[in-house]
Design an enzyme around this catalytic site. Structure first.
Site, PDB file in Angstrom:
ATOM      1  N   GLU A 172       0.787  -1.178  -0.045  1.00  0.00           N
ATOM      2  CA  GLU A 172       0.055   0.020   0.029  1.00  0.00           C
ATOM      3  C   GLU A 172       0.866   1.279  -0.041  1.00  0.00           C
ATOM      4  OE1 GLU A 172      -3.052  -0.168   2.969  1.00  0.00           O
ATOM      5  OE2 GLU A 172      -3.885  -2.001   1.970  1.00  0.00           O
ATOM      6  N   GLU A 291      -5.484  -8.609  -0.259  1.00  0.00           N
ATOM      7  CA  GLU A 291      -6.031  -8.261   1.033  1.00  0.00           C
ATOM      8  C   GLU A 291      -7.373  -7.876   0.734  1.00  0.00           C
ATOM      9  OE1 GLU A 291      -4.545  -5.147   3.774  1.00  0.00           O
ATOM     10  OE2 GLU A 291      -2.569  -5.645   3.037  1.00  0.00           O
TER      11      GLU A 291
HETATM   12  O1  AHR Z   1      -5.028  -5.822   7.129  1.00  0.00           O
HETATM   13  C1  AHR Z   1      -5.012  -4.782   8.029  1.00  0.00           C
HETATM   14  C2  AHR Z   1      -4.130  -3.749   7.189  1.00  0.00           C
HETATM   15  O2  AHR Z   1      -4.947  -3.046   6.003  1.00  0.00           O
HETATM   16  C3  AHR Z   1      -2.985  -4.169   6.419  1.00  0.00           C
HETATM   17  O3  AHR Z   1      -1.788  -4.024   7.089  1.00  0.00           O
HETATM   18  C4  AHR Z   1      -2.943  -2.939   5.340  1.00  0.00           C
HETATM   19  O4  AHR Z   1      -2.184  -3.287   4.080  1.00  0.00           O
HETATM   20  C5  AHR Z   1      -4.364  -2.586   5.096  1.00  0.00           C
HETATM   21  O5  AHR Z   1      -4.517  -1.086   5.188  1.00  0.00           O
END
Ligand code: AHR
Length: 497
Positions: A172, A291
């Site tokens: 990210e 994610e």
């Molecule tokens: O999964 C929780 C968080 O969400 C992770 O650390 C991040 O990559 C995202 O913003």
């Protein structure tokens, strides 16, 4: 309400890459400490890994687990987590403002992954670090020996390389919350050079370049276009991340979020193909949705936690029944895009926005979202078929023309099984469904699993499992047609063999 669909063995989208059923363990909250690892627990093995948690992970049949972050990786020194445990430093972990004890690191996690029967997807720090740390960690994990870092691994007790195949180039990096946030130009250049160096160490690896943190980022989709301009030839996948929440308590709208996900996947696919055309490249960029989940229940309580403690209960969403339905819809969406989505990671796996929970009395239990994840991971392997659907539709605050029937079909040619995953998005009415399966001659109905509950807000706890599937779904197979009843707001798995 009535819907119908045709499922034909010739209407193939693509072979499902098993890695779309991946997950994620970050050094965050109680995912590692008190989650997968708890020395002294009655279920802990000789390395301190909880066997009860490993058993639940195995039930999910997880093919790949992303590690060690997440936001955490952007200020992580991987060297802190290797070598004798007593020498490892305690650090301020900046992403989640906790104390990181480093009692679990790269080698232990590789051991845990072996025990869980899964592969590691390793993320590198491109926030505070860069090319040098990237080439060192891959030399440590993947080089057979005879060099500084590979020999250090041997000295640490790991004679054989871990041969980690999949690597994420940062996490990210567009996000202002990220330690070491980058502009697209800064990230694109750094990721490309780190990728080059890593591939010089081990040409067999696969690399994931960072896409946007979610589809609402102000820099989406320009971030994808500009960064891919740099990384297109080095990377094999681009990452997508997205979390959902029913903030307005509007369940009908919430259950339509698969459309948002679909739009996101299709936009990123188009940008990849635009850069492919621009570069006259022969390579097609694949998508790693590394994610995804529901994440909103715990946000208030997290804002009240004290900083700088070890493994506090962060991001411990307790999922309800409607969350499980949306999770099913997300997995259906990945199956429908099996031609481009080749990896995906439910974020996360244990305690932190997770299907598996442990409590402080030492028990472990399954959240509602465990079930659609398990069903798709176990039964959704094979070829994703394109079902031709005709369904009544509805409009909500954020979406129009949403089909009540959300479905994906997987045909396993080897085991000669067909699995129809079907969600009835209608929150108050059943849906009658006719499925033409006449191309599957001599198949029988094997079972119709249903996840349903009168209460969309029903949850599971360590004491009581209110949301769990049964296999008494109403379906019959006659003359090449399955006639099924999908009860209101239900997740269905109809299996033919
Ligand atoms: O999964 C929780 C968080 O969400 C992770 O650390 C991040 O990559 C995202 O913003």
């Amino acid at each position: 309400k009535k819907a119908k669909m045709v499922v034909d063995k010739e209407y193939k989208i693509a072979e499902v890459d098993d890695r779309i059923y991946g997950s994620f363990i970050e050094h965050l909250g109680r995912a590692v400490y008190g989650g997968i690892y708890e020395p002294g627990h009655p279920e802990a093995d000789e390395q301190g890994f909880r066997k009860d948690v490993l058993d639940l992970v195995k039930q999910l049949n997880v093919p790949i687990v992303r590690y060690p972050g997440g936001n955490m990786v952007s200020a992580y020194n991987w060297e802190d987590g290797v070598g004798p445990k007593e020498d490892r430093p305690k650090r301020l972990e900046l992403a989640w403002r906790t104390i990181e004890t480093n009692q679990v690191g790269t080698n232990e996690f590789a051991d845990w992954a072996k025990k869980a029967g899964t592969e590691v997807m390793m993320a590198i720090n491109l926030g505070t670090r860069g090319i040098d740390a990237a080439r060192n960690i891959i030399e440590y994990t993947n080089h057979p020996g005879g060099s500084y870092w590979s020999d250090l691994r041997k000295k640490h007790g790991y004679e054989q390389p871990h041969n980690i195949k999949t690597w994420c180039l940062g996490n990210e990096m567009d996000g202002p919350w990220q330690v070491g946030q980058k502009t697209p130009y800064e990230y694109g250049r750094l990721a490309k050079e780190a990728a080059k160096a890593m591939r010089l160490v081990d040409p067999s690896i696969e690399l994931v370049t960072c896409g946007s943190s979610n589809s609402s980022m102000p820099t989406f989709p320009e971030w994808e276009a500009e960064t891919l301009d740099h990384t297109y030839e080095e990377a094999d996948y681009i990452s997508l991340h997205q979390y959902f929440g029913n903030y307005d308590n509007d369940s009908q709208n919430y259950l339509a979020n698969g459309l948002e996900l679909e739009r996101f996947i299709e936009t990123v696919t188009s940008i990849c193909d635009y850069i492919k055309a621009k570069k006259r490249s022969k390579k097609t960029m694949m998508l790693s949705f590394d994610e995804w989940n529901v994440w909103y229940h715990s946000k208030d309580s997290d804002s009240k936690l004290e900083p700088w403690t070890v493994a506090p209960p962060q991001l411990e969403d307790v999922y309800n029944f409607e969350d499980a339905l949306l999770v099913g819809s997300i997995l259906i969406t990945f199956l429908k895009h099996a031609d481009r989505v080749k990896m995906a990671c439910m974020a996360q796996l244990v305690n932190v926005i997770a299907p598996i929970m442990t409590d402080n009395m030492g028990a472990s239990w399954k959240q509602t979202i465990f079930y659609p994840y398990m069903h798709t991971s176990v039964f959704g392997r094979g070829v994703s078929l394109h079902p031709v659907v005709s369904s009544p539709k509805f409009d909500t605050k954020d979406f129009t023309d949403v089909e009540y029937l959300d479905t994906a079909v997987v045909y396993n040619e080897e085991s000669e099984e067909v699995t129809i995953f079907a969600l009835n998005r209608h929150i108050s009415e059943e849906l009658k469904l006719d499925i033409n399966v006449s191309s599957f001659e001599d198949y029988q109905l094997k079972e119709h699993i249903v996840l349903e509950n009168e209460n969309l807000k029903a949850v599971n706890t360590v004491f009581k499992e209110d949301v769990k599937p049964h296999n008494k779904g109403k379906s019959q197979l006659k003359d090449g047609f399955v006639e099924a009843v999908l009860t209101k707001a239900s997740w269905n798995v109809i299996r033919l063999k």
